[in-house]
Design a protein around this motif. Structure first.
Motif, PDB file in Angstrom:
ATOM      1  N   ARG A  32      -0.462  68.604   8.050  1.00  0.00           N
ATOM      2  CA  ARG A  32      -0.033  68.864   9.426  1.00  0.00           C
ATOM      3  C   ARG A  32       1.361  68.285   9.610  1.00  0.00           C
ATOM      4  O   ARG A  32       1.682  67.237   9.066  1.00  0.00           O
ATOM      5  CB  ARG A  32      -0.965  68.184  10.438  1.00  0.00           C
ATOM      6  CG  ARG A  32      -2.366  68.723  10.466  1.00  0.00           C
ATOM      7  CD  ARG A  32      -3.286  67.874  11.346  1.00  0.00           C
ATOM      8  NE  ARG A  32      -2.857  67.832  12.734  1.00  0.00           N
ATOM      9  CZ  ARG A  32      -3.171  66.838  13.585  1.00  0.00           C
ATOM     10  NH1 ARG A  32      -3.906  65.820  13.184  1.00  0.00           N
ATOM     11  NH2 ARG A  32      -2.751  66.873  14.831  1.00  0.00           N
ATOM     12  N   LEU A  34       3.546  67.323  12.945  1.00  0.00           N
ATOM     13  CA  LEU A  34       3.639  67.231  14.395  1.00  0.00           C
ATOM     14  C   LEU A  34       5.108  67.305  14.784  1.00  0.00           C
ATOM     15  O   LEU A  34       5.879  66.375  14.512  1.00  0.00           O
ATOM     16  CB  LEU A  34       3.020  65.925  14.888  1.00  0.00           C
ATOM     17  CG  LEU A  34       1.598  65.623  14.417  1.00  0.00           C
ATOM     18  CD1 LEU A  34       1.119  64.297  14.994  1.00  0.00           C
ATOM     19  CD2 LEU A  34       0.653  66.758  14.757  1.00  0.00           C
ATOM     20  N   ARG A  36       7.564  67.009  17.541  1.00  0.00           N
ATOM     21  CA  ARG A  36       7.542  66.347  18.843  1.00  0.00           C
ATOM     22  C   ARG A  36       8.871  66.580  19.555  1.00  0.00           C
ATOM     23  O   ARG A  36       9.909  66.068  19.129  1.00  0.00           O
ATOM     24  CB  ARG A  36       7.295  64.863  18.664  1.00  0.00           C
ATOM     25  CG  ARG A  36       6.058  64.526  17.817  1.00  0.00           C
ATOM     26  CD  ARG A  36       4.809  64.480  18.611  1.00  0.00           C
ATOM     27  NE  ARG A  36       4.879  63.282  19.459  1.00  0.00           N
ATOM     28  CZ  ARG A  36       4.051  63.054  20.457  1.00  0.00           C
ATOM     29  NH1 ARG A  36       3.120  63.910  20.762  1.00  0.00           N
ATOM     30  NH2 ARG A  36       4.174  61.962  21.181  1.00  0.00           N
ATOM     31  N   ARG A  54      10.477  73.024  24.303  1.00  0.00           N
ATOM     32  CA  ARG A  54       9.201  73.123  23.579  1.00  0.00           C
ATOM     33  C   ARG A  54       8.920  74.578  23.212  1.00  0.00           C
ATOM     34  O   ARG A  54       8.518  74.879  22.089  1.00  0.00           O
ATOM     35  CB  ARG A  54       8.046  72.564  24.401  1.00  0.00           C
ATOM     36  CG  ARG A  54       6.724  72.574  23.597  1.00  0.00           C
ATOM     37  CD  ARG A  54       5.492  72.367  24.443  1.00  0.00           C
ATOM     38  NE  ARG A  54       5.304  73.553  25.254  1.00  0.00           N
ATOM     39  CZ  ARG A  54       4.922  73.536  26.530  1.00  0.00           C
ATOM     40  NH1 ARG A  54       4.675  72.421  27.154  1.00  0.00           N
ATOM     41  NH2 ARG A  54       4.793  74.670  27.177  1.00  0.00           N
ATOM     42  N   GLU A  58       8.439  76.093  19.534  1.00  0.00           N
ATOM     43  CA  GLU A  58       7.255  76.848  19.104  1.00  0.00           C
ATOM     44  C   GLU A  58       7.673  78.118  18.368  1.00  0.00           C
ATOM     45  O   GLU A  58       7.096  78.475  17.344  1.00  0.00           O
ATOM     46  CB  GLU A  58       6.371  77.185  20.305  1.00  0.00           C
ATOM     47  CG  GLU A  58       5.630  75.972  20.854  1.00  0.00           C
ATOM     48  CD  GLU A  58       4.963  76.233  22.191  1.00  0.00           C
ATOM     49  OE1 GLU A  58       5.218  77.290  22.833  1.00  0.00           O
ATOM     50  OE2 GLU A  58       4.181  75.357  22.621  1.00  0.00           O
ATOM     51  N   ASP A  65       2.760  77.208   9.015  1.00  0.00           N
ATOM     52  CA  ASP A  65       1.367  77.058   9.432  1.00  0.00           C
ATOM     53  C   ASP A  65       1.002  75.616   9.768  1.00  0.00           C
ATOM     54  O   ASP A  65       0.144  75.371  10.618  1.00  0.00           O
ATOM     55  CB  ASP A  65       0.419  77.568   8.336  1.00  0.00           C
ATOM     56  CG  ASP A  65       0.506  79.069   8.145  1.00  0.00           C
ATOM     57  OD1 ASP A  65       0.943  79.769   9.079  1.00  0.00           O
ATOM     58  OD2 ASP A  65       0.151  79.536   7.042  1.00  0.00           O
ATOM     59  N   GLU A  66       1.630  74.656   9.108  1.00  0.00           N
ATOM     60  CA  GLU A  66       1.294  73.250   9.293  1.00  0.00           C
ATOM     61  C   GLU A  66       1.853  72.667  10.600  1.00  0.00           C
ATOM     62  O   GLU A  66       1.433  71.612  11.048  1.00  0.00           O
ATOM     63  CB  GLU A  66       1.832  72.405   8.127  1.00  0.00           C
ATOM     64  CG  GLU A  66       1.275  72.783   6.772  1.00  0.00           C
ATOM     65  CD  GLU A  66       2.016  73.961   6.112  1.00  0.00           C
ATOM     66  OE1 GLU A  66       1.668  74.275   4.965  1.00  0.00           O
ATOM     67  OE2 GLU A  66       2.919  74.554   6.728  1.00  0.00           O
ATOM     68  N   GLU A  68       2.715  71.874  14.403  1.00  0.00           N
ATOM     69  CA  GLU A  68       2.091  71.846  15.720  1.00  0.00           C
ATOM     70  C   GLU A  68       3.114  71.253  16.682  1.00  0.00           C
ATOM     71  O   GLU A  68       3.482  70.082  16.556  1.00  0.00           O
ATOM     72  CB  GLU A  68       0.837  70.967  15.703  1.00  0.00           C
ATOM     73  CG  GLU A  68      -0.201  71.380  14.685  1.00  0.00           C
ATOM     74  CD  GLU A  68      -1.296  70.328  14.511  1.00  0.00           C
ATOM     75  OE1 GLU A  68      -1.490  69.480  15.417  1.00  0.00           O
ATOM     76  OE2 GLU A  68      -1.952  70.357  13.451  1.00  0.00           O
ATOM     77  N   SER A  70       4.549  69.926  20.291  1.00  0.00           N
ATOM     78  CA  SER A  70       4.123  69.345  21.566  1.00  0.00           C
ATOM     79  C   SER A  70       5.276  68.559  22.168  1.00  0.00           C
ATOM     80  O   SER A  70       6.258  68.250  21.494  1.00  0.00           O
ATOM     81  CB  SER A  70       2.917  68.424  21.366  1.00  0.00           C
ATOM     82  OG  SER A  70       3.267  67.324  20.551  1.00  0.00           O
TER      83      SER A  70
END
Length: 188
Positions: A32, A34, A36, A54, A58, A65-66, A68, A70
């Motif tokens: 994963r 992250l 940020r 953000r 995105e 794929d990994e 994420e 936020s």
């Protein structure tokens, strides 16, 4: 599970950010990443609202794929890492950011909370990086890895957009389209 973190203002996210993420995922075999988006960065002014940055992030990191994406409510890395409370993540930074690492809030505490994955590229003054490394209590917590050089910066992209110059190839296509559609940075 190997977890990486890539933080920043992403105003806007560009191909250099995506390359850093891609190579970091490969180098550290991350499950994963992250991403940020810092709402109110403590070290720089931002031109765009956090929610828009953000959204652009995105779009930029969607092919990974990994990744994420936020929002990060903490202006300083150490505070964000403390709140996340992850088990030995890798915090990805560019060599230019590492060169100023000793000026970060509680750099040694950052190294308690995360390893640093420092992306270098040809032309970076390695002596400066080695000097920072030599001044750390835990230099073994810093890992250098090489990425392909991309001459791109968010400030240059904002200036180009404001001047009506093309930004294709500097940002992912979906990001360029949204900058134009939303009229960000003075884009027509």
């Amino acid at each position: 599970m190997n977890i990486g973190i890539l933080g920043g203002a992403f105003d806007p996210p560009h191909m250099g950010h995506v390359e850093l993420a891609r190579r970091g995922i490969e180098r550290f075999d991350l499950d994963r990443l992250l991403v940020r988006v810092v709402e109110e960065p403590g070290h720089k002014d931002v031109a765009t609202a956090p929610q828009i940055r953000r959204f652009l992030a995105e779009l930029a990191f969607a092919p990974l794929d990994e990744a994420e994406v936020s929002l990060d409510p903490f202006p300083r890395t150490v505070d964000s890492l403390q709140a996340l409370a992850l088990d030995d993540p890798v915090f990805l930074v560019g060599a230019d950011e590492f060169a100023s690492f000793l000026a970060w809030k509680e750099p040694e505490r950052v190294l308690d909370l995360a390893r640093l994955g420092v992306a270098t590229r040809p032309g970076v003054d390695r002596a400066t990086l080695d000097d920072v490394l030599a001044r750390l209590c835990k230099p073994d917590r810093v890992v250098f890895f090489e990425i392909d050089p991309l001459a791109v910066s968010s400030s240059d992209i904002r200036a180009r957009a404001a001047a009506g110059e093309p930004i294709a190839g500097l940002v992912p296509g979906a990001v360029a389209a949204e900058i134009g559609r939303l009229g960000l940075y003075g884009a027509e």
